[in-house]
Each structure stands twice: as C-alpha cells, then as structure tokens.
Design a protein around this motif. Structure first.
Motif, short mmCIF file in Angstrom:
data_model
loop_
_atom_site.label_atom_id
_atom_site.label_comp_id
_atom_site.label_asym_id
_atom_site.label_seq_id
_atom_site.Cartn_x
_atom_site.Cartn_y
_atom_site.Cartn_z
N GLY A 4 10.91 11.73 5.87
CA GLY A 4 10.81 12.77 4.84
C GLY A 4 12.10 12.96 4.07
N GLN A 5 13.23 12.88 4.77
CA GLN A 5 14.53 12.96 4.10
C GLN A 5 14.71 11.78 3.14
OE1 GLN A 5 16.91 15.22 4.22
NE2 GLN A 5 16.55 16.44 6.06
N THR A 6 14.31 10.62 3.58
CA THR A 6 14.44 9.41 2.75
C THR A 6 13.57 9.50 1.50
OG1 THR A 6 14.83 8.13 4.77
CG2 THR A 6 14.29 6.88 2.79
N PHE A 7 12.33 9.98 1.67
CA PHE A 7 11.43 10.09 0.53
C PHE A 7 11.87 11.21 -0.43
CE2 PHE A 7 7.41 8.07 2.64
CZ PHE A 7 8.11 6.88 2.78
N ALA A 8 12.44 12.28 0.12
CA ALA A 8 12.96 13.35 -0.75
C ALA A 8 14.09 12.83 -1.63
CB ALA A 8 13.44 14.53 0.10
N ALA A 9 14.86 11.90 -1.10
CA ALA A 9 15.95 11.30 -1.88
C ALA A 9 15.40 10.50 -3.06
CB ALA A 9 16.81 10.41 -0.98
N VAL A 10 14.21 9.93 -2.90
CA VAL A 10 13.58 9.22 -4.02
C VAL A 10 13.15 10.22 -5.09
CG1 VAL A 10 11.74 7.62 -4.70
CG2 VAL A 10 12.71 7.46 -2.41
N ILE A 11 12.54 11.32 -4.66
CA ILE A 11 12.11 12.35 -5.61
C ILE A 11 13.31 12.92 -6.37
CG2 ILE A 11 11.05 14.66 -5.78
CD1 ILE A 11 9.39 13.84 -3.27
N LEU A 38 5.89 13.72 -9.89
CA LEU A 38 6.91 14.77 -9.84
C LEU A 38 8.04 14.51 -10.83
CD1 LEU A 38 7.13 15.60 -6.03
CD2 LEU A 38 6.35 17.08 -7.88
N LYS A 39 8.42 13.26 -10.99
CA LYS A 39 9.51 12.95 -11.92
C LYS A 39 9.10 13.18 -13.37
CE LYS A 39 12.48 9.75 -9.41
NZ LYS A 39 13.06 8.38 -9.39
N LYS A 40 7.86 12.84 -13.71
CA LYS A 40 7.40 12.97 -15.09
C LYS A 40 6.91 14.38 -15.44
CE LYS A 40 5.83 8.15 -15.51
NZ LYS A 40 4.62 7.28 -15.62
N TYR A 41 6.22 15.01 -14.48
CA TYR A 41 5.53 16.25 -14.82
C TYR A 41 5.84 17.41 -13.88
CZ TYR A 41 2.85 12.40 -16.84
OH TYR A 41 2.50 11.24 -17.49
N GLY A 42 6.75 17.21 -12.92
CA GLY A 42 7.04 18.25 -11.94
C GLY A 42 8.16 19.18 -12.38
N PRO A 43 8.33 20.28 -11.67
CA PRO A 43 9.39 21.25 -11.99
C PRO A 43 10.75 20.72 -11.56
CG PRO A 43 8.25 21.90 -9.99
CD PRO A 43 7.52 20.70 -10.52
N PRO A 44 11.82 21.27 -12.09
CA PRO A 44 13.17 20.86 -11.64
C PRO A 44 13.34 21.17 -10.15
CG PRO A 44 13.28 22.22 -13.63
CD PRO A 44 11.87 22.29 -13.14
N GLU A 89 0.82 -1.20 0.00
CA GLU A 89 0.00 0.00 0.00
C GLU A 89 0.87 1.26 0.00
OE1 GLU A 89 -2.31 -3.38 1.67
OE2 GLU A 89 -0.34 -2.51 2.16
N TRP A 90 1.88 1.27 0.86
CA TRP A 90 2.79 2.42 0.87
C TRP A 90 3.56 2.52 -0.45
CZ3 TRP A 90 3.84 6.84 3.23
CH2 TRP A 90 3.29 7.08 4.50
N LYS A 91 3.93 1.38 -1.01
CA LYS A 91 4.68 1.39 -2.27
C LYS A 91 3.85 2.01 -3.39
CE LYS A 91 7.25 -1.43 -5.56
NZ LYS A 91 7.85 -2.76 -5.87
N GLU A 92 2.58 1.65 -3.46
CA GLU A 92 1.72 2.20 -4.51
C GLU A 92 1.54 3.71 -4.32
OE1 GLU A 92 -2.40 1.07 -6.87
OE2 GLU A 92 -2.03 0.18 -4.89
N ALA A 93 1.35 4.14 -3.07
CA ALA A 93 1.15 5.57 -2.80
C ALA A 93 2.40 6.38 -3.11
CB ALA A 93 0.75 5.75 -1.34
N LEU A 94 3.55 5.94 -2.61
CA LEU A 94 4.78 6.69 -2.82
C LEU A 94 5.18 6.69 -4.29
CD1 LEU A 94 7.07 8.31 -1.57
CD2 LEU A 94 8.29 6.16 -1.11
N THR A 95 4.98 5.57 -4.97
CA THR A 95 5.29 5.49 -6.40
C THR A 95 4.44 6.49 -7.18
OG1 THR A 95 5.92 3.15 -6.24
CG2 THR A 95 5.34 3.98 -8.43
N THR A 96 3.17 6.57 -6.84
CA THR A 96 2.26 7.52 -7.50
C THR A 96 2.76 8.95 -7.33
OG1 THR A 96 0.34 6.07 -7.18
CG2 THR A 96 -0.11 8.42 -7.53
#
Length: 438
Positions: free
Chosen positions: A402-409, A231-237, A219-226
């Motif tokens: 939050g630091q860990t997830f920012a590293a994914v972004i 952001l990776k496909k359509y977000g700003p630099p 469940e977390w994987k699907e949410a975080l991937t979404t």
C-alpha cells in the motif's frame, strides 16, 4: 468521635467499597468511523440499563486500530475487553483461541436473523467469534445532478472504462468538483482494500496455487494503471493521503462527482445533518474491468471479545446490545431509518420503513450477497478473501505494498517500478513465512 458514628462511617465505607467492586469497566477499542461514533453516543442507553457497567472508549484511526489490536491480541496483553475487527481477523484469531466464541446466544437476540454470509465470514470451524455491527460491500456513488448537467448517464453496471469516460466529462476542478474520488491512503484495509477488487476484475491475483507472487504481471499493471490514472487526471489534490473518512467527507461536502467505496456510506450521505448532497446521489453497481467477478468485497466491522478479557460476560452483554434489532430501531428513532447500521439483519431489509427511506438498500443487500470470499479470481488461488489474502502475514504485506502504490498516486514512482518492488518484498515475506519455497 462516638462509637456509633465510627461504626456508621465504617459501614458506609464498606458499602462504598462493595459498590466499587461491583462495577465493571469495559474497555472498547473501535474505529473512528461515523457509525461507531454514533454507537459511542447511544451507549448511554446501555449504561442506563446496566448501572453496574462502565465503558472506557478507545477510538482510533483504522490503520492504528489494526496495529494496536493485532499486537495486543498476539501478546495476550489484555488491554481491551471488546475489539472492533472484521472478516480478516475473526476466523484466524478464533482458530488460535484468541477470541471468546459466541456459544449459547440468547434466543431473543435472533441470531438466525443475521445474514448467513456475514455470520459465516466471522466464524471458524462452525464457531462464531464476532457479531457484526455493520456489514458492507461496494457501490458506485455519483451526483445525479452533475451527470445530468454534463449530458451523461451512469450505467447500472459500469465498467472502469466507462467510469473514466464519465469522469472526464464531469471533472470541474475550477469549481471545486473532481470527477473521481478513490482512496489513496496506504494500508491493507485502505487503498489495498479498494485496489485489490479492481485487480481481481482485470484477471489478477496475489498468489498462484504454489504461493508464487503474481504482482509483477500485465493484469496487475492494467488494474493499477486504471486506478492511478483516474486519480491523477480527475482526483482531488493529495489523493495519496485520503482514506475512507477523507473521501467520505469530500463526497459529502459536494467535491466529488463520483466515488467507489463502501456501501455503508449511503446512510451517512442521506443524513442532512452530515451531508450537503442529500437527494442528489445516485447508486450503481461497483465497476469492473474485464471480468464481473471479484470486483466487490465483503466486509463487516464486528465486535469480538478477546480471551484475555477479565469481564467476558459483561462484554457479551454490550456486544449483544450494540448488534441487536433493538439497537437498529434506536438509531432509526434518533436519526432516521436511512442511517441505521446496514448489512447485518434480514429484518432490516424486510422493514418497509427502511426500504422507503433507503433507496440504496436493495443494491447494498445484493452486493453483500453476491460477494464470494472463496471464488473471487479468474484463476485458482490458495487463499480466502476478495479485498485481502486471508493469512496473518497479509497485514504486513498489504501495508507495505500500500505504501508503494501510494507513492505511484503521489507521482513518486511509476506503475512498473511499484509492481516490481511490491513483487520483490512480497516474495521475500511469503518465502520467509514458509509458504513458498522458491
């Protein structure tokens, strides 16, 4: 020097000294959001009414503010007389005796006019420990003109899948317009405050009823991937560095086709002095994944008085002024009804002037009233909160994750790596704190 002149000088000195002693200086710690900047400017009105009070402002970025206030309150440092806190801190700090309760509120303040859901969120055991400056939930902001040009329509209640499909059609980085803006900046109240409601709507939770960490789950994987894929496909630099103020500035300057964030932003985006997209913005419910529950938070930036304040009576005067009906009317007079602090008083939403000026008002009120702090997940949980877990340790946990997830972004980690790491660090913290024995 003559005796008479000497006596006169002495009397003058005593009077000056008495005047200095009569002056009370209040140190106010607040966040650098637009509405608080307005409060600081308009406080000249308060000072004119209270010439014996002076104000010392400490205006800080959100993450820094939270860190400093938590340290000061826990150590009884006494640096501040008024704190800008929210629904996370007020009940916990009130329970510990760290805040002055708002007992015997003056009748002319009209406490019953303050929305009950917000009052309840700022209370513990029936006692109110902060008064709301503004309250918010979440909504989907979108550029009506850009969606129309692309031939797409925003549903009143979009899913995250539909948001992704629309983002793909309106994304136009060649012309400086990005399909989707979201917060990436690490912090329990920054990126985690936005990602957790997404996770709720995919059936995720932070902990089960035995306080076992539930982050490394499908469940977390699907949410975080979404969230990350948008952001990776359509977000700003540089999206991993963008917090609330940065994404607000991007949308206000016309660089975002869509943005999901705080309802309070609607007033700012309606102000021609601050926004280049006035009249072009549409509003929809916040998106959901698989379940339309827990997908939007309830938050209030509120004013509280620490028990360590040396001037609690003067501090209460300021808090009553800044959160009053009269203050709302003052903002309306200065910069228009659409820009008043939202989400706090029923009278605001009964005002024809406000409803005429704020096409987002009804949706804001609906999302605030339907955000349930005690039932935000598909499976039962032992904690209170929608965008946060209502325990003291969550501030550290949320910042670390939050630091860990920012590293994914930022492309430095994969979703799987981040969730595995977040699971391990959270498990360790929660076990050390004595919640989980496993």
């Amino acid at each position: 020097m003559s005796l008479a002149r000497s006596m006169l000088l002495g009397v003058a000195a005593l009077l000056a000294s008495a005047h200095a002693m009569a002056e009370t200086t209040l140190t106010i710690a607040t966040v650098n959001n637009n509405d608080m900047i307005v409060m600081q400017k308009l406080s000249q009105e308060f000072l004119a009414q209270n010439p014996d009070i002076k104000l010392n402002w400490v205006v800080l970025e959100e993450n820094v503010l939270r860190q400093r206030l938590t340290t000061d309150i826990a150590t009884h440092g006494g640096q501040y007389d008024i704190l800008t806190i929210g629904l996370f801190e007020a009940p916990m700090w009130g329970e510990r005796g760290w805040l002055v309760p708002f007992d015997n509120v003056p009748a002319d303040y009209k406490l019953d006019d303050v929305l009950k859901s917000v009052r309840d969120g700022l209370s513990f055991d029936g006692k109110l420990y902060a008064l709301p400056f503004y309250a918010e939930s979440q909504m989907t902001f979108y550029r009506k003109d850009l969606l129309e040009k692309a031939g797409v329509t925003m549903p009143d209640q979009p899913t995250w899948q539909q948001i992704g499909e629309i983002a793909a059609k309106v994304n136009d980085p060649g012309h400086g317009v990005y399909g989707m803006c979201l917060r990436g900046k690490p912090g329990w109240g920054e990126n985690m405050g936005q990602i957790t409601p997404v996770a709720n709507s995919y059936g995720a939770r932070w902990f089960d009823m035995d306080w076992k960490t539930q982050l490394d789950t499908p469940e977390w994987k699907e949410a975080l991937t979404t969230y990350v894929d948008l952001l990776k496909k359509y977000g700003p630099p540089g999206a991993a560095s963008n917090g609330y103020n940065e994404t607000l500035a991007l949308f206000a300057s016309g660089k975002c086709a869509m943005w999901v964030d705080a309802t309070v932003s609607a007033g700012f985006l309606s102000d021609p002095a601050q926004s280049s997209v006035v009249g072009k913005v549409g509003y929809a419910h916040p998106p959901y994944g698989k379940f339309n529950k827990g997908n939007h938070y309830l938050w209030s930036w509120a004013l509280a008085i620490p028990a360590s304040s040396k001037a609690p009576d003067a501090a209460k005067k300021f808090v009553y002024w800044a959160t009053s009906q009269e203050y709302i009317q003052l903002v309306a007079k200065i910069s228009g009804w659409a820009t008043v602090p939202p989400g706090t008083r029923e009278s605001t939403y009964q005002s024809k002037e406000y409803l005429d000026a704020a096409p987002f008002a009804k949706l804001t009120l609906e999302t605030i009233q339907t955000a349930n702090m005690t039932d935000a997940t598909q499976e039962k949980v032992p904690y209170r909160g929608i965008s946060f877990v209502g325990i003291p340790e969550f501030q550290g946990i949320g910042n670390t994750v939050g630091q860990t997830f920012a590293a994914v972004i930022a492309g430095q980690k994969t979703v799987d790596e981040a969730l595995k790491e977040a699971q391990a660090t959270t498990e360790r913290t929660i076990r050390q704190a004595g919640y989980s024995k496993d």
